[in-house]
Write an enzyme that holds these catalytic residues in place. Structure first.
Site, PDB file in Angstrom:
ATOM      1  N   PRO A   9       0.793  -1.224   0.000  1.00 37.21           N
ATOM      2  CG  PRO A   9      -0.132  -1.095   2.132  1.00 37.21           C
ATOM      3  CD  PRO A   9       0.565  -2.032   1.206  1.00 37.21           C
ATOM      4  CG  ASN A  10      -0.416   4.335   1.137  1.00 33.69           C
ATOM      5  OD1 ASN A  10      -1.383   4.774   0.526  1.00 33.69           O
ATOM      6  ND2 ASN A  10      -0.502   3.885   2.370  1.00 33.69           N
ATOM      7  NE  ARG A  17       3.588   7.031   2.090  1.00 31.31           N
ATOM      8  CZ  ARG A  17       3.845   5.831   2.543  1.00 31.31           C
ATOM      9  NH1 ARG A  17       4.219   4.876   1.727  1.00 31.31           N
ATOM     10  NH2 ARG A  17       3.721   5.573   3.818  1.00 31.31           N
ATOM     11  CE1 TYR A  22       8.516   5.145   2.506  1.00 28.46           C
ATOM     12  CE2 TYR A  22       7.201   7.102   2.924  1.00 28.46           C
ATOM     13  CZ  TYR A  22       7.566   5.814   3.256  1.00 28.46           C
ATOM     14  OH  TYR A  22       6.989   5.196   4.331  1.00 28.46           O
ATOM     15  CG  ASN A  71       8.352  -1.827   0.573  1.00 24.20           C
ATOM     16  OD1 ASN A  71       7.634  -1.814   1.561  1.00 24.20           O
ATOM     17  ND2 ASN A  71       9.095  -0.795   0.207  1.00 24.20           N
ATOM     18  CB  ALA A  74       1.124   0.213   6.491  1.00 22.39           C
ATOM     19  CD  GLU A  95      10.352  -7.288   6.469  1.00 20.26           C
ATOM     20  OE1 GLU A  95       9.911  -6.302   7.089  1.00 20.26           O
ATOM     21  OE2 GLU A  95      10.602  -8.381   7.025  1.00 20.26           O
ATOM     22  CG  HIS A  97      10.718  -2.073   5.084  1.00 23.70           C
ATOM     23  ND1 HIS A  97       9.355  -2.004   4.899  1.00 23.70           N
ATOM     24  CD2 HIS A  97      10.959  -3.241   5.721  1.00 23.70           C
ATOM     25  CE1 HIS A  97       8.799  -3.078   5.417  1.00 23.70           C
ATOM     26  NE2 HIS A  97       9.750  -3.851   5.914  1.00 23.70           N
ATOM     27  NE  ARG A 104       8.933   6.242   8.630  1.00 20.21           N
ATOM     28  CZ  ARG A 104       8.086   5.918   7.657  1.00 20.21           C
ATOM     29  NH1 ARG A 104       8.330   4.893   6.862  1.00 20.21           N
ATOM     30  NH2 ARG A 104       6.991   6.620   7.471  1.00 20.21           N
TER      31      ARG A 104
END
Length: 137
Positions: A9-10, A17, A22, A71, A74, A95, A97, A104
């Site tokens: 998502p996103n 964004r 990012y 990735n 969330a 995985e 990111h 964060r």
């Protein structure tokens, strides 16, 4: 070698964004660079904001590809279903990111993917995907 890159998502909003987190590059533009840089690799790219669709793709690629780079955005921190999907397949998953999730919010420190992943790469911006690809080569 066949590698699937799955973004959650996103991540379709990369380039727009939160550029301070990012960056300003879209993933589609970066994907073209990856395909040129790793021309011997057959890539497929998929992005969805919907958890079940991500699970469907993990299952689709999870028995016939040499690697999956995931990735999950969330969903990394909330989806037991995605974690279970990775546990159920035979294709190794890395995985990824873009940001350092440990720098964060504290809820981003938990991953339901990591326990079933081949490895985790985070905090290197888009280069995190390069590192994941190299782990399969």
């Amino acid at each position: 070698m066949k590698i699937a890159i799955i973004n959650g998502p996103n991540l379709n909003l990369l380039g727009k964004r939160e550029p301070e987190v990012y960056g300003t590059q879209t993933f589609e533009d970066y994907f073209q660079i990856l395909k040129e840089k790793f021309s011997a690799v057959e890539f497929v790219y998929y992005q969805s904001n919907i958890e079940g669709e991500l699970i469907d793709k993990i299952q689709e690629f999870g028995f016939s590809y040499d690697g999956i780079i995931l990735n999950a955005g969330a969903y990394t921190h909330t989806s037991i279903g995605i974690g279970d999907a990775i546990k159920a397949i035979t294709t190794p998953v890395v995985e990824v990111h873009i940001s350092n999730t440990f720098s964060r919010e504290s809820f981003r420190h938990q991953s339901y993917i990591s326990p079933n992943a081949k490895g985790v790469i985070l905090g290197f911006g888009m280069k995190s995907y390069d590192l994941a690809i190299q782990s399969f080569l």
